[in-house]
Design a protein around this motif. Structure first.
Motif, PDB file in Angstrom:
ATOM      1  N   PRO A  19       5.289-105.844  48.623  1.00  0.00           N
ATOM      2  CA  PRO A  19       6.350-105.784  47.612  1.00  0.00           C
ATOM      3  C   PRO A  19       6.771-104.368  47.248  1.00  0.00           C
ATOM      4  O   PRO A  19       7.949-104.088  47.065  1.00  0.00           O
ATOM      5  CB  PRO A  19       5.751-106.504  46.399  1.00  0.00           C
ATOM      6  CG  PRO A  19       4.306-106.691  46.693  1.00  0.00           C
ATOM      7  CD  PRO A  19       4.111-106.559  48.163  1.00  0.00           C
ATOM      8  N   ILE A  20       5.818-103.434  47.202  1.00  0.00           N
ATOM      9  CA  ILE A  20       6.187-102.060  46.828  1.00  0.00           C
ATOM     10  C   ILE A  20       7.054-101.453  47.930  1.00  0.00           C
ATOM     11  O   ILE A  20       8.088-100.831  47.676  1.00  0.00           O
ATOM     12  CB  ILE A  20       4.926-101.209  46.640  1.00  0.00           C
ATOM     13  CG1 ILE A  20       4.023-101.908  45.648  1.00  0.00           C
ATOM     14  CG2 ILE A  20       5.292 -99.767  46.262  1.00  0.00           C
ATOM     15  CD1 ILE A  20       3.728-101.290  44.378  1.00  0.00           C
ATOM     16  N   GLY A  21       6.607-101.663  49.173  1.00  0.00           N
ATOM     17  CA  GLY A  21       7.385-101.134  50.310  1.00  0.00           C
ATOM     18  C   GLY A  21       8.770-101.754  50.356  1.00  0.00           C
ATOM     19  O   GLY A  21       9.752-101.067  50.645  1.00  0.00           O
ATOM     20  N   ASP A  22       8.856-103.068  50.039  1.00  0.00           N
ATOM     21  CA  ASP A  22      10.166-103.737  50.071  1.00  0.00           C
ATOM     22  C   ASP A  22      11.114-103.099  49.062  1.00  0.00           C
ATOM     23  O   ASP A  22      12.277-102.845  49.355  1.00  0.00           O
ATOM     24  CB  ASP A  22      10.019-105.237  49.752  1.00  0.00           C
ATOM     25  CG  ASP A  22       9.323-105.973  50.901  1.00  0.00           C
ATOM     26  OD1 ASP A  22       9.225-105.379  51.995  1.00  0.00           O
ATOM     27  OD2 ASP A  22       8.876-107.113  50.686  1.00  0.00           O
ATOM     28  N   VAL A  23      10.602-102.832  47.858  1.00  0.00           N
ATOM     29  CA  VAL A  23      11.453-102.219  46.825  1.00  0.00           C
ATOM     30  C   VAL A  23      11.867-100.815  47.270  1.00  0.00           C
ATOM     31  O   VAL A  23      13.039-100.438  47.168  1.00  0.00           O
ATOM     32  CB  VAL A  23      10.708-102.154  45.474  1.00  0.00           C
ATOM     33  CG1 VAL A  23      11.482-101.294  44.472  1.00  0.00           C
ATOM     34  CG2 VAL A  23      10.506-103.549  44.920  1.00  0.00           C
ATOM     35  N   ALA A  24      10.910-100.066  47.813  1.00  0.00           N
ATOM     36  CA  ALA A  24      11.219 -98.690  48.245  1.00  0.00           C
ATOM     37  C   ALA A  24      12.289 -98.705  49.334  1.00  0.00           C
ATOM     38  O   ALA A  24      13.229 -97.903  49.311  1.00  0.00           O
ATOM     39  CB  ALA A  24       9.953 -98.015  48.760  1.00  0.00           C
ATOM     40  N   ARG A  25      12.156 -99.663  50.275  1.00  0.00           N
ATOM     41  CA  ARG A  25      13.147 -99.723  51.358  1.00  0.00           C
ATOM     42  C   ARG A  25      14.518-100.143  50.832  1.00  0.00           C
ATOM     43  O   ARG A  25      15.545 -99.676  51.309  1.00  0.00           O
ATOM     44  CB  ARG A  25      12.676-100.681  52.464  1.00  0.00           C
ATOM     45  CG  ARG A  25      11.707-100.014  53.451  1.00  0.00           C
ATOM     46  CD  ARG A  25      11.359-100.937  54.585  1.00  0.00           C
ATOM     47  NE  ARG A  25      10.473-102.005  54.172  1.00  0.00           N
ATOM     48  CZ  ARG A  25       9.147-101.894  54.051  1.00  0.00           C
ATOM     49  NH1 ARG A  25       8.572-100.751  54.341  1.00  0.00           N
ATOM     50  NH2 ARG A  25       8.412-102.910  53.660  1.00  0.00           N
ATOM     51  N   GLU A  26      14.526-101.030  49.814  1.00  0.00           N
ATOM     52  CA  GLU A  26      15.808-101.471  49.261  1.00  0.00           C
ATOM     53  C   GLU A  26      16.499-100.310  48.532  1.00  0.00           C
ATOM     54  O   GLU A  26      17.710-100.133  48.616  1.00  0.00           O
ATOM     55  CB  GLU A  26      15.562-102.633  48.292  1.00  0.00           C
ATOM     56  CG  GLU A  26      16.843-103.333  47.878  1.00  0.00           C
ATOM     57  CD  GLU A  26      16.587-104.461  46.889  1.00  0.00           C
ATOM     58  OE1 GLU A  26      17.434-104.658  46.020  1.00  0.00           O
ATOM     59  OE2 GLU A  26      15.528-105.125  46.984  1.00  0.00           O
ATOM     60  N   TRP A  27      15.708 -99.507  47.823  1.00  0.00           N
ATOM     61  CA  TRP A  27      16.291 -98.408  47.035  1.00  0.00           C
ATOM     62  C   TRP A  27      16.593 -97.190  47.888  1.00  0.00           C
ATOM     63  O   TRP A  27      17.510 -96.448  47.603  1.00  0.00           O
ATOM     64  CB  TRP A  27      15.345 -98.031  45.891  1.00  0.00           C
ATOM     65  CG  TRP A  27      15.421 -98.992  44.749  1.00  0.00           C
ATOM     66  CD1 TRP A  27      15.162-100.329  44.799  1.00  0.00           C
ATOM     67  CD2 TRP A  27      15.814 -98.714  43.408  1.00  0.00           C
ATOM     68  NE1 TRP A  27      15.356-100.887  43.566  1.00  0.00           N
ATOM     69  CE2 TRP A  27      15.749 -99.925  42.682  1.00  0.00           C
ATOM     70  CE3 TRP A  27      16.188 -97.555  42.739  1.00  0.00           C
ATOM     71  CZ2 TRP A  27      16.077-100.011  41.337  1.00  0.00           C
ATOM     72  CZ3 TRP A  27      16.507 -97.636  41.383  1.00  0.00           C
ATOM     73  CH2 TRP A  27      16.449 -98.861  40.704  1.00  0.00           C
TER      74      TRP A  27
END
Ligand code: FES
Length: 394
Positions: free
Chosen positions: A36-44
């Protein structure tokens, strides 16, 4: 006592290590599926995105607005109203990057079918990419773009609630984004735009701006051309005019041509405004580097030898004293990463191994350590002797 305590610590650490090794031995070799953290970082921060042109419309008789959507659809990364995007243009075998302020609003990018727009004015003979966009780019073309760069945005913790934007020509674009965001109710400030133009029939985004006017967005057109029937403000963005539209506590945002920056610095001095209340958008590449203080005039007609090291490769290319190292590299077809092209972002950070360069004082965004260790921002550095540089391998 100390030795005993130390041995106890070592024993404790070794027990933890053993327990961890046992846990590793039992762990699955299949990677964890959720991040989840990586997903948010990739989205931002997705890095460069492939974007397709989905609409082109006139923004004035000399400017066009180009809309980009993500190839394959989907949301775009967040950005602040006032920031710019970098667009990569394939030119022959080379790739040339250019920064453009985003003229659409962040809320429009956050929609399911999100988009960003840039508004680009035809050049007056000195901007072949601007002309390329106006003449050749068409719906369906794709480009790699980096969205959301730069520091030119409203920050309520730092800036006054009342903002006076001083815009000239196509420098209106970051303020168009801010005005759209304020009018939509997603940016809480009072925005007055003093917008200087030469001719009333060539005001960029005139109708779109008029549609945004309301309680918190005010547009004041200021015409410098001689038009007897003009009803609005006339002349330039003088101290007197700025004072007329200012609140007791105002932050000033400035974006426009380089000559306007020089003019406004003097006008703002007359108003005795604290430095923290004045925000200039990046200056852009100097149109004429020889007019800046300290430029060595004896160099201006010379062409030097620029040796470029990339890993084990070495190229020797000509570099004119009046052109930045970035321009010399691009002219020779050598790719260097660029973003702002104004010395701010550091994308073009380059090590000077030998030789001397002049740094444009308006664009010297280097960190102190970089100055000490011989790094320059190649978009703001001009050769004043033969130079050897080292650039990252693309
Ligand atoms: S491109 Fe941003 S510092 Fe050179």
């Amino acid at each position: 006592m100390k030795v005993k305590g130390f041995l106890k610590d070592v024993g404790g650490a070794s027990r933890v290590t053993k327990a961890r090794l046992a846990a590793f031995a039992q762990a699955s070799s299949t990677p964890v599926r959720t991040d989840p953290i990586g997903d948010v970082a990739r989205e931002w921060h997705p890095g460069k995105l492939d974007m397709v042109v989905t609409e082109i419309r006139d923004a004035s008789k000399t400017a066009k607005t180009v809309r980009f959507e993500k190839v394959g659809g989907g949301k775009l990364p967040p950005f602040y109203a006032g920031q710019f995007m970098v667009v990569d243009f394939p030119m022959g075998d080379s790739l040339i990057s250019r920064p453009y302020s985003i003229s659409s609003a962040p809320w429009q990018a956050r929609q399911e079918k999100g988009f960003v727009e840039i508004t680009v004015r035809r050049s007056r003979g000195d901007g072949f990419i601007c002309d390329h966009i106006n003449d050749n780019v068409k719906v369906g073309d794709t480009f790699r773009c980096l969205i959301g760069c730069g520091q030119f945005y409203y920050e309520p913790l730092r800036d006054a609630r009342h903002v006076v934007a001083l815009a000239g020509g196509v420098g209106i674009t970051p303020f168009a984004s801010m005005a759209r965001e304020v009018a939509h109710g997603t940016l809480d400030m009072d925005l007055t735009i003093l917008y200087g133009s030469v001719a009333s029939d060539d005001i960029t985004l005139r109708d779109e701006l008029a549609a945004l006017e309301g309680e918190h967005v005010h547009i004041v057109h200021v015409l410098s051309g001689d038009e007897p029937d003009w009803q609005g403000e006339r002349g330039f963005l003088t101290a007197e005019l700025i004072r007329k539209y200012s609140a007791p506590d105002t932050t000033y945002f400035i974006c426009g041509p380089q000559a306007m920056y020089r003019f406004l610095r003097e006008e703002l001095k007359k108003l005795d405004i604290p430095q923290r209340r004045v925000r200039f958008e990046v200056f852009g590449q100097a149109k004429d580097i020889t007019v800046f203080p300290g430029y060595p005039q004896e160099c201006k007609d010379k062409t030097y030898q620029l040796t470029v090291r990339r890993g084990i490769h070495e190229d020797v290319i000509p570099a004119r004293a009046t052109e930045s190292l970035v321009v010399a590299l691009e002219r020779a077809g050598i790719r260097i990463e660029t973003g702002c092209r104004s010395g701010e972002c550091g994308f073009c950070r380059t090590k000077v191994l030998s030789g001397s360069v002049y740094i444009c004082p308006e664009n010297d965004g280097r960190r102190a350590a970089d100055k000490d260790f011989g790094y320059v921002h190649a978009c703001a550095a001009y050769p004043t002797s033969d130079v050897v540089i080292k650039i990252p391998i693309e």
